[in-house]
Write a protein that holds these residues in place. Structure first.
Motif, PDB file in Angstrom:
ATOM      1  N   MET A   1       0.823  -1.194   0.000  1.00 11.63           N
ATOM      2  CA  MET A   1       0.000   0.000   0.000  1.00 11.63           C
ATOM      3  C   MET A   1       0.866   1.256   0.000  1.00 11.63           C
ATOM      4  SD  MET A   1      -3.127   0.744   0.039  1.00 11.63           S
ATOM      5  CE  MET A   1      -4.120   2.157   0.253  1.00 11.63           C
ATOM      6  N   GLU A   2       1.938   1.240   0.757  1.00 14.43           N
ATOM      7  CA  GLU A   2       2.825   2.404   0.827  1.00 14.43           C
ATOM      8  C   GLU A   2       3.490   2.670  -0.524  1.00 14.43           C
ATOM      9  OE1 GLU A   2       5.558   1.497   3.908  1.00 14.43           O
ATOM     10  OE2 GLU A   2       4.020   1.512   5.465  1.00 14.43           O
ATOM     11  N   ILE A   3       3.817   1.625  -1.241  1.00 16.23           N
ATOM     12  CA  ILE A   3       4.462   1.774  -2.546  1.00 16.23           C
ATOM     13  C   ILE A   3       3.500   2.445  -3.526  1.00 16.23           C
ATOM     14  CG2 ILE A   3       5.441   0.534  -4.509  1.00 16.23           C
ATOM     15  CD1 ILE A   3       6.507  -1.527  -2.541  1.00 16.23           C
ATOM     16  N   ALA A   4       2.226   2.062  -3.485  1.00 10.94           N
ATOM     17  CA  ALA A   4       1.233   2.653  -4.387  1.00 10.94           C
ATOM     18  C   ALA A   4       1.074   4.138  -4.100  1.00 10.94           C
ATOM     19  CB  ALA A   4      -0.102   1.928  -4.244  1.00 10.94           C
ATOM     20  N   ILE A   5       1.064   4.517  -2.842  1.00 12.92           N
ATOM     21  CA  ILE A   5       0.939   5.930  -2.477  1.00 12.92           C
ATOM     22  C   ILE A   5       2.171   6.700  -2.941  1.00 12.92           C
ATOM     23  CG2 ILE A   5       0.842   7.551  -0.548  1.00 12.92           C
ATOM     24  CD1 ILE A   5      -0.847   5.461   0.940  1.00 12.92           C
ATOM     25  N   THR A   6       3.354   6.138  -2.730  1.00 15.69           N
ATOM     26  CA  THR A   6       4.595   6.796  -3.145  1.00 15.69           C
ATOM     27  C   THR A   6       4.628   6.987  -4.655  1.00 15.69           C
ATOM     28  OG1 THR A   6       5.743   5.787  -1.276  1.00 15.69           O
ATOM     29  CG2 THR A   6       7.107   6.656  -3.069  1.00 15.69           C
ATOM     30  N   VAL A   7       4.270   5.951  -5.402  1.00 20.72           N
ATOM     31  CA  VAL A   7       4.264   6.028  -6.863  1.00 20.72           C
ATOM     32  C   VAL A   7       3.234   7.051  -7.329  1.00 20.72           C
ATOM     33  CG1 VAL A   7       3.735   4.742  -8.978  1.00 20.72           C
ATOM     34  CG2 VAL A   7       5.169   3.709  -7.223  1.00 20.72           C
ATOM     35  N   SER A   8       2.054   7.084  -6.726  1.00 27.05           N
ATOM     36  CA  SER A   8       1.022   8.043  -7.136  1.00 27.05           C
ATOM     37  C   SER A   8       1.455   9.482  -6.822  1.00 27.05           C
ATOM     38  CB  SER A   8      -0.320   7.715  -6.476  1.00 27.05           C
ATOM     39  OG  SER A   8      -0.216   7.845  -5.073  1.00 27.05           O
ATOM     40  N   VAL A   9       2.157   9.704  -5.701  1.00 29.03           N
ATOM     41  CA  VAL A   9       2.657  11.040  -5.373  1.00 29.03           C
ATOM     42  C   VAL A   9       3.723  11.468  -6.374  1.00 29.03           C
ATOM     43  CG1 VAL A   9       3.978  12.340  -3.661  1.00 29.03           C
ATOM     44  CG2 VAL A   9       2.057  10.927  -2.926  1.00 29.03           C
ATOM     45  N   ILE A  10       4.607  10.552  -6.733  1.00 29.62           N
ATOM     46  CA  ILE A  10       5.654  10.874  -7.714  1.00 29.62           C
ATOM     47  C   ILE A  10       5.031  11.210  -9.060  1.00 29.62           C
ATOM     48  CG2 ILE A  10       7.575   9.905  -9.045  1.00 29.62           C
ATOM     49  CD1 ILE A  10       8.389   8.408  -6.477  1.00 29.62           C
ATOM     50  N   ILE A  11       4.047  10.434  -9.486  1.00 33.07           N
ATOM     51  CA  ILE A  11       3.379  10.696 -10.767  1.00 33.07           C
ATOM     52  C   ILE A  11       2.648  12.045 -10.712  1.00 33.07           C
ATOM     53  CG2 ILE A  11       1.515   9.921 -12.287  1.00 33.07           C
ATOM     54  CD1 ILE A  11       2.431   7.048 -11.695  1.00 33.07           C
ATOM     55  N   ALA A  12       2.007  12.342  -9.589  1.00 30.02           N
ATOM     56  CA  ALA A  12       1.305  13.619  -9.437  1.00 30.02           C
ATOM     57  C   ALA A  12       2.291  14.782  -9.507  1.00 30.02           C
ATOM     58  CB  ALA A  12       0.527  13.641  -8.124  1.00 30.02           C
ATOM     59  N   MET A  13       3.447  14.651  -8.890  1.00 27.05           N
ATOM     60  CA  MET A  13       4.461  15.716  -8.933  1.00 27.05           C
ATOM     61  C   MET A  13       4.983  15.917 -10.358  1.00 27.05           C
ATOM     62  SD  MET A  13       4.527  16.950  -5.960  1.00 27.05           S
ATOM     63  CE  MET A  13       5.993  17.922  -5.893  1.00 27.05           C
ATOM     64  N   ILE A  14       5.143  14.825 -11.089  1.00 31.07           N
ATOM     65  CA  ILE A  14       5.593  14.934 -12.480  1.00 31.07           C
ATOM     66  C   ILE A  14       4.548  15.666 -13.309  1.00 31.07           C
ATOM     67  CG2 ILE A  14       6.067  13.592 -14.577  1.00 31.07           C
ATOM     68  CD1 ILE A  14       7.447  11.519 -12.745  1.00 31.07           C
ATOM     69  N   ILE A  15       3.275  15.331 -13.110  1.00 27.72           N
ATOM     70  CA  ILE A  15       2.203  15.984 -13.854  1.00 27.72           C
ATOM     71  C   ILE A  15       2.150  17.477 -13.518  1.00 27.72           C
ATOM     72  CG2 ILE A  15      -0.313  16.121 -14.105  1.00 27.72           C
ATOM     73  CD1 ILE A  15      -0.330  13.046 -13.824  1.00 27.72           C
ATOM     74  N   ILE A  16       2.285  17.814 -12.250  1.00 24.78           N
ATOM     75  CA  ILE A  16       2.288  19.228 -11.852  1.00 24.78           C
ATOM     76  C   ILE A  16       3.474  19.960 -12.485  1.00 24.78           C
ATOM     77  CG2 ILE A  16       2.609  20.788  -9.884  1.00 24.78           C
ATOM     78  CD1 ILE A  16       0.950  18.791  -8.231  1.00 24.78           C
ATOM     79  N   GLY A  17       4.632  19.327 -12.508  1.00 20.59           N
ATOM     80  CA  GLY A  17       5.813  19.937 -13.131  1.00 20.59           C
ATOM     81  C   GLY A  17       5.614  20.170 -14.622  1.00 20.59           C
ATOM     82  N   VAL A  18       5.012  19.198 -15.305  1.00 23.40           N
ATOM     83  CA  VAL A  18       4.757  19.342 -16.742  1.00 23.40           C
ATOM     84  C   VAL A  18       3.786  20.492 -16.985  1.00 23.40           C
ATOM     85  CG1 VAL A  18       3.658  18.217 -18.726  1.00 23.40           C
ATOM     86  CG2 VAL A  18       5.318  16.967 -17.355  1.00 23.40           C
ATOM     87  N   LEU A  19       2.752  20.607 -16.174  1.00 26.35           N
ATOM     88  CA  LEU A  19       1.796  21.704 -16.330  1.00 26.35           C
ATOM     89  C   LEU A  19       2.441  23.055 -16.062  1.00 26.35           C
ATOM     90  CD1 LEU A  19      -1.382  20.138 -14.698  1.00 26.35           C
ATOM     91  CD2 LEU A  19      -0.976  20.592 -17.122  1.00 26.35           C
ATOM     92  N   MET A  20       3.297  23.141 -15.064  1.00 28.20           N
ATOM     93  CA  MET A  20       3.982  24.410 -14.766  1.00 28.20           C
ATOM     94  C   MET A  20       4.889  24.823 -15.921  1.00 28.20           C
ATOM     95  SD  MET A  20       3.037  25.608 -11.853  1.00 28.20           S
ATOM     96  CE  MET A  20       4.341  26.719 -11.423  1.00 28.20           C
ATOM     97  N   ILE A  21       5.640  23.883 -16.468  1.00 29.42           N
ATOM     98  CA  ILE A  21       6.519  24.192 -17.601  1.00 29.42           C
ATOM     99  C   ILE A  21       5.696  24.642 -18.802  1.00 29.42           C
ATOM    100  CG2 ILE A  21       8.086  23.146 -19.297  1.00 29.42           C
ATOM    101  CD1 ILE A  21       9.223  21.486 -16.963  1.00 29.42           C
ATOM    102  N   HIS A  22       4.562  23.975 -19.032  1.00 26.39           N
ATOM    103  CA  HIS A  22       3.698  24.350 -20.154  1.00 26.39           C
ATOM    104  C   HIS A  22       3.168  25.776 -19.983  1.00 26.39           C
ATOM    105  CE1 HIS A  22       0.950  23.770 -23.471  1.00 26.39           C
ATOM    106  NE2 HIS A  22      -0.051  24.166 -22.694  1.00 26.39           N
ATOM    107  N   LEU A  23       2.738  26.143 -18.793  1.00 30.48           N
ATOM    108  CA  LEU A  23       2.237  27.495 -18.535  1.00 30.48           C
ATOM    109  C   LEU A  23       3.341  28.539 -18.679  1.00 30.48           C
ATOM    110  CD1 LEU A  23      -0.129  26.817 -15.502  1.00 30.48           C
ATOM    111  CD2 LEU A  23      -0.787  27.388 -17.847  1.00 30.48           C
ATOM    112  N   LEU A  24       4.527  28.236 -18.174  1.00 26.79           N
ATOM    113  CA  LEU A  24       5.636  29.184 -18.291  1.00 26.79           C
ATOM    114  C   LEU A  24       6.057  29.381 -19.741  1.00 26.79           C
ATOM    115  CD1 LEU A  24       7.795  28.194 -15.205  1.00 26.79           C
ATOM    116  CD2 LEU A  24       6.447  30.269 -15.512  1.00 26.79           C
ATOM    117  N   ASN A  25       6.044  28.319 -20.532  1.00 29.02           N
ATOM    118  CA  ASN A  25       6.375  28.454 -21.951  1.00 29.02           C
ATOM    119  C   ASN A  25       5.338  29.315 -22.665  1.00 29.02           C
ATOM    120  OD1 ASN A  25       8.756  27.042 -21.972  1.00 29.02           O
ATOM    121  ND2 ASN A  25       7.810  25.098 -22.480  1.00 29.02           N
TER     122      ASN A  25
END
Length: 75
Positions: A1-25
């Motif tokens: 269960m902890e691994i699933a939460i960690t992986v989902s948090v990492i994926i969420a952070m990647i998605i947020i980073g991609v959206l921020m870069i897209h907005l800044l561009n």
């Protein structure tokens, strides 16, 4: 269960980073479009000349050097 939460948090952070870069561009592109008549930075995208050209045409006569008043000619 902890691994699933960690992986989902990492994926969420990647998605947020991609959206921020897209907005800044997008903001950067808008700034460039607003100032499209501005000069570019020196040295970027410019080619240097291989040789310097003179201001006078190729067939123009060369002017004689000026002599100072204190210089005396022959004699």
């Amino acid at each position: 269960m902890e691994i699933a939460i960690t992986v989902s948090v990492i994926i969420a952070m990647i998605i947020i980073g991609v959206l921020m870069i897209h907005l800044l561009n997008g903001q950067h592109d808008e700034r460039i479009a607003a100032f499209h008549y501005g000069d570019t930075r020196p040295g970027i995208g410019r080619r240097s000349r291989k040789s310097r050209r003179t201001a006078r045409p190729a067939g123009a006569p060369v002017a004689a050097p000026h002599r100072k008043h204190s210089d005396k000619g022959p004699g």
